[in-house]
Structures are given as structure tokens and as C-alpha cells.
Write an enzyme that holds these catalytic residues in place. Structure first.
Site, PDB file in Angstrom:
ATOM      1  N   PHE A 136       9.797 -36.811 -14.003  1.00  0.00           N
ATOM      2  CA  PHE A 136       8.839 -36.548 -12.663  1.00  0.00           C
ATOM      3  C   PHE A 136       8.085 -35.255 -13.223  1.00  0.00           C
ATOM      4  N   GLY A 137       6.936 -35.623 -13.510  1.00  0.00           N
ATOM      5  CA  GLY A 137       5.850 -34.399 -13.772  1.00  0.00           C
ATOM      6  C   GLY A 137       4.718 -33.999 -12.674  1.00  0.00           C
ATOM      7  N   THR A 139       4.809 -30.182 -11.895  1.00  0.00           N
ATOM      8  CA  THR A 139       4.552 -28.572 -12.374  1.00  0.00           C
ATOM      9  C   THR A 139       3.918 -28.454 -13.537  1.00  0.00           C
ATOM     10  N   SER A 145       4.343 -23.366  -7.605  1.00  0.00           N
ATOM     11  CA  SER A 145       4.500 -23.337  -6.068  1.00  0.00           C
ATOM     12  C   SER A 145       3.224 -24.211  -5.761  1.00  0.00           C
ATOM     13  N   GLY A 245       6.177 -36.153  -0.726  1.00  0.00           N
ATOM     14  CA  GLY A 245       7.155 -37.252  -0.128  1.00  0.00           C
ATOM     15  C   GLY A 245       8.509 -37.352  -0.940  1.00  0.00           C
ATOM     16  N   GLY A 348      37.460 -10.120 -14.593  1.00  0.00           N
ATOM     17  CA  GLY A 348      37.084 -10.300 -16.257  1.00  0.00           C
ATOM     18  C   GLY A 348      37.282 -11.853 -16.123  1.00  0.00           C
ATOM     19  N   GLU A 371      12.374 -27.487  -7.112  1.00  0.00           N
ATOM     20  CA  GLU A 371      12.174 -28.279  -5.861  1.00  0.00           C
ATOM     21  C   GLU A 371      11.551 -27.434  -4.498  1.00  0.00           C
ATOM     22  N   THR A 373      10.611 -22.866  -4.272  1.00  0.00           N
ATOM     23  CA  THR A 373      11.363 -21.764  -4.521  1.00  0.00           C
ATOM     24  C   THR A 373      12.059 -21.379  -3.099  1.00  0.00           C
ATOM     25  N   ASP A 375      11.518 -18.582  -1.592  1.00  0.00           N
ATOM     26  CA  ASP A 375      10.629 -17.962  -0.677  1.00  0.00           C
ATOM     27  C   ASP A 375       9.720 -19.173  -0.069  1.00  0.00           C
TER      28      ASP A 375
HETATM   29  P1  TGC Z   1      -0.695 -29.015   2.296  1.00  0.00           P
HETATM   30  O1  TGC Z   1      -1.885 -28.892   2.562  1.00  0.00           O
HETATM   31  O2  TGC Z   1       0.496 -28.332   3.149  1.00  0.00           O
HETATM   32  O3  TGC Z   1      -0.247 -30.444   2.189  1.00  0.00           O
HETATM   33  C1  TGC Z   1      -1.130 -31.364   1.174  1.00  0.00           C
HETATM   34  C2  TGC Z   1      -0.926 -32.868   2.045  1.00  0.00           C
HETATM   35  O4  TGC Z   1       0.440 -33.083   1.678  1.00  0.00           O
HETATM   36  C3  TGC Z   1       1.007 -33.458   3.026  1.00  0.00           C
HETATM   37  N1  TGC Z   1       2.454 -33.097   3.164  1.00  0.00           N
HETATM   38  C4  TGC Z   1       3.388 -33.795   2.940  1.00  0.00           C
HETATM   39  N2  TGC Z   1       3.608 -35.167   2.764  1.00  0.00           N
HETATM   40  C5  TGC Z   1       4.709 -35.914   2.835  1.00  0.00           C
HETATM   41  N3  TGC Z   1       5.819 -35.336   2.328  1.00  0.00           N
HETATM   42  C6  TGC Z   1       5.759 -33.742   2.543  1.00  0.00           C
HETATM   43  N4  TGC Z   1       6.873 -33.190   2.428  1.00  0.00           N
HETATM   44  C7  TGC Z   1       4.577 -33.087   2.852  1.00  0.00           C
HETATM   45  N5  TGC Z   1       4.379 -31.817   2.966  1.00  0.00           N
HETATM   46  C8  TGC Z   1       2.944 -31.692   3.079  1.00  0.00           C
HETATM   47  C9  TGC Z   1       0.152 -32.741   3.982  1.00  0.00           C
HETATM   48  O5  TGC Z   1       0.249 -33.265   5.257  1.00  0.00           O
HETATM   49  C10 TGC Z   1      -1.031 -32.565   3.346  1.00  0.00           C
HETATM   50  O6  TGC Z   1      -1.727 -34.057   3.377  1.00  0.00           O
HETATM   51  P2  TGC Z   1      -3.232 -34.241   3.994  1.00  0.00           P
HETATM   52  O7  TGC Z   1      -3.442 -35.782   4.078  1.00  0.00           O
HETATM   53  O8  TGC Z   1      -3.664 -33.492   5.026  1.00  0.00           O
HETATM   54  O9  TGC Z   1      -3.900 -34.066   2.851  1.00  0.00           O
HETATM   55  O10 TGC Z   1      -0.277 -28.701   0.728  1.00  0.00           O
HETATM   56  P3  TGC Z   1      -0.399 -26.997   0.006  1.00  0.00           P
HETATM   57  O11 TGC Z   1      -1.244 -27.160  -1.098  1.00  0.00           O
HETATM   58  O12 TGC Z   1      -0.857 -25.993   1.453  1.00  0.00           O
HETATM   59  O13 TGC Z   1       1.008 -26.866  -0.223  1.00  0.00           O
HETATM   60  C11 TGC Z   1       2.274 -26.729   0.446  1.00  0.00           C
HETATM   61  C12 TGC Z   1       3.501 -26.327  -0.359  1.00  0.00           C
HETATM   62  C13 TGC Z   1       3.248 -25.126  -0.820  1.00  0.00           C
HETATM   63  C14 TGC Z   1       4.340 -26.307   0.945  1.00  0.00           C
HETATM   64  C15 TGC Z   1       3.790 -27.330  -1.380  1.00  0.00           C
HETATM   65  O14 TGC Z   1       2.977 -27.476  -2.171  1.00  0.00           O
HETATM   66  C16 TGC Z   1       5.085 -27.288  -1.871  1.00  0.00           C
HETATM   67  O15 TGC Z   1       6.072 -27.551  -1.594  1.00  0.00           O
HETATM   68  N6  TGC Z   1       5.177 -26.205  -3.034  1.00  0.00           N
HETATM   69  C17 TGC Z   1       6.564 -26.341  -4.006  1.00  0.00           C
HETATM   70  C18 TGC Z   1       6.180 -27.228  -5.132  1.00  0.00           C
HETATM   71  C19 TGC Z   1       7.454 -27.771  -5.481  1.00  0.00           C
HETATM   72  O16 TGC Z   1       8.436 -27.900  -4.922  1.00  0.00           O
HETATM   73  N7  TGC Z   1       7.594 -28.326  -6.712  1.00  0.00           N
HETATM   74  C20 TGC Z   1       8.811 -29.011  -7.251  1.00  0.00           C
HETATM   75  C21 TGC Z   1       8.490 -29.704  -8.503  1.00  0.00           C
HETATM   76  S1  TGC Z   1       9.651 -30.945  -8.857  1.00  0.00           S
HETATM   77  C22 TGC Z   1      10.863 -30.067  -9.208  1.00  0.00           C
HETATM   78  O17 TGC Z   1      11.063 -29.056  -9.203  1.00  0.00           O
HETATM   79  C23 TGC Z   1      11.988 -31.056  -9.702  1.00  0.00           C
HETATM   80  S2  TGC Z   1      13.468 -30.143 -10.277  1.00  0.00           S
HETATM   81  C24 TGC Z   1      14.525 -31.559 -10.577  1.00  0.00           C
HETATM   82  C25 TGC Z   1      15.704 -31.399 -10.781  1.00  0.00           C
HETATM   83  O18 TGC Z   1      16.043 -31.111 -11.721  1.00  0.00           O
HETATM   84  O19 TGC Z   1      16.638 -31.415  -9.966  1.00  0.00           O
HETATM   85  P1  FAD Z   2       5.616 -19.450  -9.321  1.00  0.00           P
HETATM   86  O1  FAD Z   2       5.054 -20.864  -8.254  1.00  0.00           O
HETATM   87  O2  FAD Z   2       4.650 -19.041 -10.397  1.00  0.00           O
HETATM   88  O3  FAD Z   2       6.161 -18.691  -8.366  1.00  0.00           O
HETATM   89  C1  FAD Z   2       6.712 -17.344  -8.685  1.00  0.00           C
HETATM   90  C2  FAD Z   2       7.163 -16.331  -7.737  1.00  0.00           C
HETATM   91  O4  FAD Z   2       6.054 -16.439  -6.702  1.00  0.00           O
HETATM   92  C3  FAD Z   2       8.176 -17.282  -6.899  1.00  0.00           C
HETATM   93  O5  FAD Z   2       9.198 -16.266  -6.552  1.00  0.00           O
HETATM   94  C4  FAD Z   2       7.582 -17.587  -5.524  1.00  0.00           C
HETATM   95  O6  FAD Z   2       8.337 -17.897  -4.688  1.00  0.00           O
HETATM   96  C5  FAD Z   2       6.550 -16.650  -5.427  1.00  0.00           C
HETATM   97  N1  FAD Z   2       5.402 -17.183  -4.704  1.00  0.00           N
HETATM   98  C6  FAD Z   2       4.399 -18.336  -5.169  1.00  0.00           C
HETATM   99  N2  FAD Z   2       3.548 -18.629  -4.060  1.00  0.00           N
HETATM  100  C7  FAD Z   2       3.779 -17.718  -3.337  1.00  0.00           C
HETATM  101  C8  FAD Z   2       3.081 -17.503  -1.558  1.00  0.00           C
HETATM  102  N3  FAD Z   2       2.108 -18.381  -1.422  1.00  0.00           N
HETATM  103  N4  FAD Z   2       3.753 -16.603  -0.821  1.00  0.00           N
HETATM  104  C9  FAD Z   2       4.706 -15.878  -1.393  1.00  0.00           C
HETATM  105  N5  FAD Z   2       5.400 -15.974  -2.716  1.00  0.00           N
HETATM  106  C10 FAD Z   2       4.838 -16.937  -3.505  1.00  0.00           C
HETATM  107  N6  FAD Z   2       9.147 -29.212 -12.185  1.00  0.00           N
HETATM  108  C11 FAD Z   2       8.549 -30.715 -12.035  1.00  0.00           C
HETATM  109  O7  FAD Z   2       7.608 -31.202 -11.931  1.00  0.00           O
HETATM  110  N7  FAD Z   2       9.451 -31.731 -12.414  1.00  0.00           N
HETATM  111  C12 FAD Z   2      11.004 -31.268 -12.836  1.00  0.00           C
HETATM  112  O8  FAD Z   2      11.700 -32.014 -13.139  1.00  0.00           O
HETATM  113  C13 FAD Z   2      11.236 -29.812 -12.969  1.00  0.00           C
HETATM  114  N8  FAD Z   2      12.571 -29.446 -13.286  1.00  0.00           N
HETATM  115  C14 FAD Z   2      12.604 -28.187 -13.372  1.00  0.00           C
HETATM  116  C15 FAD Z   2      13.990 -27.741 -14.026  1.00  0.00           C
HETATM  117  C16 FAD Z   2      14.200 -26.398 -14.287  1.00  0.00           C
HETATM  118  C17 FAD Z   2      15.539 -25.735 -15.049  1.00  0.00           C
HETATM  119  C18 FAD Z   2      13.355 -25.267 -13.811  1.00  0.00           C
HETATM  120  C19 FAD Z   2      13.643 -23.982 -13.729  1.00  0.00           C
HETATM  121  C20 FAD Z   2      12.196 -25.733 -13.007  1.00  0.00           C
HETATM  122  C21 FAD Z   2      11.840 -27.254 -13.186  1.00  0.00           C
HETATM  123  N9  FAD Z   2      10.587 -27.716 -12.419  1.00  0.00           N
HETATM  124  C22 FAD Z   2      10.298 -28.858 -12.171  1.00  0.00           C
HETATM  125  C23 FAD Z   2       9.449 -26.800 -11.920  1.00  0.00           C
HETATM  126  C24 FAD Z   2       9.982 -26.064 -10.681  1.00  0.00           C
HETATM  127  O9  FAD Z   2       9.488 -26.732  -9.517  1.00  0.00           O
HETATM  128  C25 FAD Z   2       8.989 -24.740 -10.591  1.00  0.00           C
HETATM  129  O10 FAD Z   2       9.646 -23.764 -11.421  1.00  0.00           O
HETATM  130  C26 FAD Z   2       8.946 -24.186  -9.032  1.00  0.00           C
HETATM  131  O11 FAD Z   2       8.251 -24.946  -8.267  1.00  0.00           O
HETATM  132  C27 FAD Z   2       8.379 -22.692  -9.120  1.00  0.00           C
HETATM  133  O12 FAD Z   2       7.230 -22.861  -9.809  1.00  0.00           O
HETATM  134  P2  FAD Z   2       6.772 -21.634 -10.875  1.00  0.00           P
HETATM  135  O13 FAD Z   2       8.184 -21.344 -11.919  1.00  0.00           O
HETATM  136  O14 FAD Z   2       5.517 -21.827 -11.603  1.00  0.00           O
HETATM  137  O15 FAD Z   2       6.770 -20.227 -10.076  1.00  0.00           O
END
Ligand code: TGC
Ligand code: FAD
Length: 392
Positions: A136-137, A139, A145, A245, A348, A371, A373, A375
Site C-alpha cells: 500500500f503506497g 507515504t 503525516s 478509510g 540482563g 498508521e 503517529t 502525536d
Molecule cells: P482532512 O482534511 O482531515 O481530511 C481529508 C478528507 O478525508 C476525509 N477523512 C476521512 N474519510 C474516511 N475515513 C477517514 N478516516 C477520514 N479522515 C478524514 C475528510 O472528511 C476529508 O474529506 P473531504 O470530502 O472533506 O475532502 O485531511 P488532512 O489533510 O487535514 O489530514 C488529516 C490527518 C492528519 C488526520 C491525516 O492525514 C492522517 O491520518 N495522517 C496520518 C497519515 C497516516 O496514518 N499514514 C499511514 C500510511 S500507511 C501505513 O503506515 C501502513 S503501515 C502498515 C503495516 O505495516 O501494518
Molecule cells: P513525519 O510526518 O515527518 O513526522 C515526524 C514527527 O513530527 C512525528 O513525531 C509526528 O508526530 C510529528 N508531526 C507531524 N505533523 C505534526 C503536527 N501537525 N503536529 C504535531 N506533530 C506533528 N506508509 C505507507 O504508506 N505504507 C506502508 O506500508 C508503510 N509501512 C511502514 C512500515 C514501517 C516500518 C514504517 C516505519 C513506516 C511505514 N509507513 C508506511 C510510513 C508511516 O505511515 C509514516 O512513517 C508515518 O505516517 C509518519 O510519517 P513520517 O515518518 O514521514 O514522519
């Protein structure tokens, strides 16, 4: 690693809240983890290698698409069964659970929920059986974030799309057969595209030297003028809400998974505290060690209750993003604290691969970041209760 003697803590008799099917799913997964994961996982984590031989078994226990309908190859189970599976698998290792989260909630779910019937039939059964592994791409190097800022983009070339950009930190990237990739159209709208291994210009370099999730492969997805057939665009949802979602579903599974890692550390520390003698007594008889154990079981029990209720809400389609955030944040933090205390209780021995604690602790350092952070989840809760956005 020493023999897996895990005994699940159930201080508030949570088992009585589970159906026979839940218990069957949980026990089947638990037995599979004891037999297939525990004996090998420490070795693979030390070697920093994903144990690919587990894929078939994970598919057989139903861990790829537990809640996806059976007509598409999924297990057709409810959300509590899905959670229990993730708990048991992460009790084995967070990296193995990661593979299941990505496959089920980040690859199968978007194809099921946002794809058309042809895409569902083409990809889901192969993903459910483990014949295909997905990634899943979302980031990117400069957008973690804040994924809405992504620069990966595609152009409509008439008979295909031309995809350019790069994704970073992608679980399973190095060996994925398909990737669900989020990219912007020329109008700046985010869409999901299914990119397949073998498409020219698509490469997946591995990220090396991780101290965390060593038994899970992480890498990049690089797109250099990749021609993506038009039929690979997910047609039924676009905008940032589409990938977010999927995250709701994966974060829900992680909330359960983290309990598994915490239970394993607690159980290990409890057993050790009764066996390890210092000053002529088991260390479990000292108040300071009992304080740690009492706090651990209290926090695990609270997390179990929180997550069970969330599962009920999810089954009813009523779990909000903010409720899921609270559980992911609380449970991962709880598990990390328990790992750190349990590690100290083993002295240890706690830093060795003889026991699973240090591996869980290192793994959870990724889980607390991916998924969303720690914070970011706090800010989601903050925004939910105040109505004020503190992100930007
Ligand atoms: P924001 O303006 O709040 O929202 C944009 C649009 O999205 C809607 N929305 C949602 N819809 C469905 N489900 C949700 N959970 C939703 N949250 C928001 C929202 O209503 C809006 O819709 P519309 O129609 O008004 O445009 O977006 P924002 O840009 O302010 O960002 C909000 C924030 C910071 C919470 C969000 O970007 C976020 O959650 N950031 C964290 C990123 C993250 O979690 N990345 C994960 C990458 S994948 C991963 O890490 C996989 S690891 C997998 C593994 O190995 O297990
Ligand atoms: P940043 O967003 O740069 O954050 C750095 C710091 O700043 C954090 O402490 C954060 O909390 C803080 N910060 C950022 N914004 C704010 C704010 N507005 N206010 C206060 N503090 C803030 N992603 C995918 O898409 N698919 C995957 O399969 C996937 N797998 C992963 C597997 C591993 C092992 C790891 C480590 C990461 C993976 N990720 C994946 C990416 C992961 O989702 C991101 O690392 C995560 O969302 C944080 O992004 P970042 O590392 O760029 O940190």
C-alpha cells in the site's frame, strides 16, 4: 528462543463475551502461531528476513481478508474475529501482523470497497490465498503525516495512465505482486491505482538496516513513467478520504494486535518473576516487581475492554475514525510501556533473543509511528472533542 509457553491473561473473564466462533478463530490462530511462528521468528528477526514460508499458513487460518466476503475468497468473519486474529498474530510478531494488516485492510479492502466487480474477481481471491502479496503506497519521502501533500501523480494518455513519483517506508514492497498506490490526477484529485509487478518502470528497492520490524520487509515503490492500464484505476472512491478509510480498518486491527504483544511480554515477565531467585526469594515476591506486574495486567485489561467495545461498534458500522484513533494510540503506547517494564524485570536476560520482549519492544517503535503517529492520533482526539483543528 525458549519453548513458547504462552498463557493468555484474561483477568476480567473476557472470554465469556466471545461467541463460539470467536473462540474457535482465536484458538486456531493461537495454536498456529505457537507451532509455526514462535519457533522461527527470533532467527528471522535476527537475520532481518521476512519468513515467506508463513504466507501459506496465514492464508489458511484466514488472516488475509478475514472480513472480506467468502465469494471473493475472504473468510467472511466479523470484526471481533478479525481483531482476535491480529491479537494472536502480533503476539507472535508485529512484523507478521503487519503483513496481514497490509494484505487485508490496505490492499484487499480498497479493492473490495472502491473497486469494480472485475477488479474484485481478478485480485481478491489471489490475495486471500496468498498467491499474490500486496503493498500500500501512501507515504512519500516528504509527506508522511500529511499525505494530502503527495506529489506522485498520473497523466491521462488516452488508452492508459502514465504514473510518476515514489513512495517510501512501504511494508512488503520488496516482494509485492501488486501495490495499491495513491496518486494525484492532473486535476490534483487523489485516486487509487493497482500497479502490478512487471510493469515497466516500476521498481521496489528494499530499505535496509532497520532495528525494528526486522522480520518484515520494508521498501520503496518507484514509478518512472509506468504505463498503468485504465482498468487498474479504482473507480468508486477518490480524494484523501479513500486512503484514510483504509487506515481506519488497519488501525483497528493494530489496536488489537498491540494487546497481543503486551500479553506476551506480561506473560513472559510473570513466569520469569516466579522462577528467578534473588536474595533467596523469587523476584515476584518483591513489591517493586509486583507493582510492575499489577500495572501491566491492569492496563492490558483496560485495553481489552476498550477494544472489545470498539469491535462491537465496528460490527454495527458505528465506530468513528476518532474512536479507532484513541484505541490505536492507547494500546500501542500501553504495549510499549509494558515491554519496557517487562524487559527490566528480566534483568540482563531481557535483552537477549532467548525471550521475545526486546523484539516486541523494537517492533512497537515502528507500530507507534506507522498508521498515524502517537502525536497525530492525539490530535485526532483533540480535534474530535474540541471541534478545532490543531494540525495546520
Ligand atoms: P482532512 O482534511 O482531515 O481530511 C481529508 C478528507 O478525508 C476525509 N477523512 C476521512 N474519510 C474516511 N475515513 C477517514 N478516516 C477520514 N479522515 C478524514 C475528510 O472528511 C476529508 O474529506 P473531504 O470530502 O472533506 O475532502 O485531511 P488532512 O489533510 O487535514 O489530514 C488529516 C490527518 C492528519 C488526520 C491525516 O492525514 C492522517 O491520518 N495522517 C496520518 C497519515 C497516516 O496514518 N499514514 C499511514 C500510511 S500507511 C501505513 O503506515 C501502513 S503501515 C502498515 C503495516 O505495516 O501494518
Ligand atoms: P513525519 O510526518 O515527518 O513526522 C515526524 C514527527 O513530527 C512525528 O513525531 C509526528 O508526530 C510529528 N508531526 C507531524 N505533523 C505534526 C503536527 N501537525 N503536529 C504535531 N506533530 C506533528 N506508509 C505507507 O504508506 N505504507 C506502508 O506500508 C508503510 N509501512 C511502514 C512500515 C514501517 C516500518 C514504517 C516505519 C513506516 C511505514 N509507513 C508506511 C510510513 C508511516 O505511515 C509514516 O512513517 C508515518 O505516517 C509518519 O510519517 P513520517 O515518518 O514521514 O514522519
Amino acid at each position: 528462543m525458549a519453548t513458547d509457553q504462552f498463557q493468555s491473561p484474561d483477568y476480567y473473564l473476557m472470554d465469556e463475551l466471545l461467541s463460539e466462533e470467536h473462540k474457535l478463530v482465536r484458538d486456531t490462530t493461537r495454536n498456529w502461531v505457537k507451532k509455526e511462528v514462535s519457533p522461527i521468528i527470533e532467527d528471522y528477526a535476527q537475520k532481518a528476513e521476512f519468513p515467506k514460508q508463513l504466507v501459506k499458513g496465514l492464508a489458511e487460518v484466514g488472516a488475509f481478508g478475514p472480513y472480506i466476503p467468502t465469494e471473493y475468497g475472504g473468510a467472511g468473519l466479523d470484526q471481533i474475529s478479525y481483531g482476535l486474529m491480529m491479537q494472536e498474530i502480533e503476539r507472535g510478531d508485529s512484523g507478521v501482523r503487519s503483513t496481514c494488516s497490509v494484505q487485508s485492510s490496505l490492499v484487499m479492502y480498497p479493492i473490495y470497497a472502491y473497486g469494480n466487480e472485475e477488479q474484485r474477481m481478478r485480485f481478491l481471491p489471489k490475495l486471500a490465498s496468498g498467491e499474490f502479496l500486496g503493498s500500500f503506497g501512501l507515504t512519500e519521502p516528504n509527506f508522511g503525516s500529511n499525505p494530502g501533500g503527495m506529489i506522485t501523480h498520473f497523466k491521462d494518455m488516452g488508452d492508459h495512465y502514465l504514473l510518476n513519483g515514489a513512495k517510501m517506508w512501504i511494508s512488503n514492497a520488496p516482494f509485492c505482486d501488486v501495490a495499491v498506490v495513491w496518486a494525484k490526477s492532473e486535476e490534483g484529485r487523489i485516486h487509487g491505482l493497482i500497479v502490478e509487478r512487471g510493469m515497466e518502470g516500476f521498481t521496489t528497492p528494499e530499505t535496509h538496516n532497520k532495528w525494528s520490524l526486522r522480520a518484515s520487509a520494508t521498501g520503496e515503490l518507484v514509478f518512472d513513467n509506468v504505463k498503468v492500464p485504465k482498468e487498474n484505476l479504482l473507480p468508486n472512491k477518490s480524494g484523501l478520504g479513500a486512503p484514510l478509510g483504509c487506515l481506519d480498518s488497519a488501525r483497528y486491527g493494530i489496536a488489537w494486535g498491540a494487546i497481543g504483544a503486551a500479553m506476551d511480554c506480561y506473560d513472559t515477565a510473570l513466569r520469569y518473576s516466579k522462577e528467578r531467585i534473588q536474595f533467596d526469594r523469587p523476584i515476584g515476591g518483591f513489591q517493586l516487581q509486583q507493582k510492575k506486574l499489577a500495572e501491566m495486567i491492569t492496563e492490558i485489561t483496560k485495553a481489552q475492554l476498550l477494544t472489545f467495545r470498539l469491535g462491537q461498534l465496528k460490527n454495527e458500522g458505528r465506530a468513528s475514525t476518532a474512536q479507532i484513533s484513541m484505541a490505536k494510540r492507547n494500546n500501542v503506547d500501553m504495549a510499549l510501556t509494558i515491554c519496557r517494564d517487562a524487559r527490566q524485570m528480566l534483568g540482563g536476560m531481557g535483552i537477549t533473543g532467548e525471550y521475545p520482549i526486546m523484539r516486541h519492544m523494537m517492533n512497537l517503535e515502528s507500530v507507534v509511528t506507522y498508521e498515524g503517529t502517537h502525536d497525530i492520533h492525539l490530535l485526532i482526539t483533540g480535534m474530535d472533542v474540541t471541534g478545532l483543528n490543531a494540525f495546520k
